[in-house]
Design an enzyme around this catalytic site. Structure first.
Site, PDB file in Angstrom:
ATOM      1  N   ARG A   8      36.071  43.428  39.353  1.00  0.00           N
ATOM      2  CA  ARG A   8      35.897  43.294  37.811  1.00  0.00           C
ATOM      3  C   ARG A   8      36.013  41.933  37.354  1.00  0.00           C
ATOM      4  NH1 ARG A   8      38.788  42.080  33.696  1.00  0.00           N
ATOM      5  NH2 ARG A   8      40.714  42.119  34.915  1.00  0.00           N
ATOM      6  N   VAL A   9      35.142  41.519  36.464  1.00  0.00           N
ATOM      7  CA  VAL A   9      35.095  40.287  35.771  1.00  0.00           C
ATOM      8  C   VAL A   9      35.054  40.625  34.279  1.00  0.00           C
ATOM      9  CG1 VAL A   9      33.901  38.996  37.424  1.00  0.00           C
ATOM     10  CG2 VAL A   9      32.515  40.277  35.923  1.00  0.00           C
ATOM     11  N   SER A  10      35.648  39.674  33.542  1.00  0.00           N
ATOM     12  CA  SER A  10      35.755  39.965  32.019  1.00  0.00           C
ATOM     13  C   SER A  10      34.523  39.703  31.188  1.00  0.00           C
ATOM     14  CB  SER A  10      36.964  38.914  31.608  1.00  0.00           C
ATOM     15  OG  SER A  10      38.091  39.428  32.112  1.00  0.00           O
ATOM     16  N   THR A  11      33.718  38.578  31.667  1.00  0.00           N
ATOM     17  CA  THR A  11      32.692  38.457  30.717  1.00  0.00           C
ATOM     18  C   THR A  11      31.511  38.269  31.670  1.00  0.00           C
ATOM     19  OG1 THR A  11      32.826  36.007  31.126  1.00  0.00           O
ATOM     20  CG2 THR A  11      34.027  37.181  29.414  1.00  0.00           C
ATOM     21  N   GLN A  14      30.972  35.222  34.262  1.00  0.00           N
ATOM     22  CA  GLN A  14      31.582  35.302  35.581  1.00  0.00           C
ATOM     23  C   GLN A  14      30.777  35.946  36.441  1.00  0.00           C
ATOM     24  OE1 GLN A  14      35.102  37.008  33.860  1.00  0.00           O
ATOM     25  NE2 GLN A  14      36.205  35.062  33.968  1.00  0.00           N
TER      26      GLN A  14
END
Length: 183
Positions: A8-11, A14
């Site tokens: 998982r990445v937040s944005t 990324q």
């Protein structure tokens, strides 16, 4: 009894590439991923992952903060996985729910991840307060009075909120806010 990965990445700025490579090297046969905040409970990849996992599987993440953003969230996930007889492990951290020491370290990492998140939020609020004090942060421009009056008039004529928003070129939330704040 297979290894299943989660990244998982937040944005969208990324990249998932490093996490995906690490999970492949860890022997994951299937990898789920999300580009969303860790606090978002409705992450599609995470929900699909939970549906896919079976008893005896091992859930692999690169770091614990990729799957949980608070101690409570982590503890609930670990309890769910334990109930389903699924092990959790991380490639970059010496944790595993298969041992007491691994579980203790997992809990400590959860505390630090939540602490880091809270510190980041505090810094953001401090930055906003400083920008406001310096007159650099003014927020959104107010809706012109004539547009507000037009919205209220259309509302009194029982026009649907969606139509009012479309015709006045504002969001539905703005229409609701103006209606709610009328004297």
């Amino acid at each position: 009894m297979s290894k299943v990965g989660y990244a998982r990445v937040s944005t969208h700025d990324q990249s998932l590439t490093l996490q995906l490579e690490a999970l492949k090297q860890a022997g994951c046969i299937k990898i789920f991923s999300d580009t969303a905040s860790g606090s978002d409970a409705n992450r599609r990849g995470f929900l699909d992952l939970k549906y896919y996992l079976r008893s005896g599987d091992t859930l692999v993440v690169t770091r614990i903060d990729r799957i949980a953003r608070s101690v409570l969230d982590l503890q609930q996930l670990v309890a769910y996985l334990k109930e389903q007889e699924i092990e959790l492990t991380a490639t970059e951290q010496p944790i595993s729910t298969s041992s007491a020491a691994g579980k203790a370290f997992l809990d400590m990492l959860g505390v630090f991840a939540e602490f880091e998140l809270n510190i980041r939020k505090e810094r953001q609020l401090e930055g906003i307060a400083a920008a406001k004090a310096a007159g650099k942060y003014k927020g959104r421009k107010p809706i012109p009075v004539d547009t507000q009056q037009e919205i209220l008039a259309m509302h009194r004529e029982h026009n649907p909120v969606s139509e009012i928003a479309r015709l006045c070129k504002v969001s539905r939330n703005t229409v609701y806010k103006i209606i709610r704040e009328q004297p």
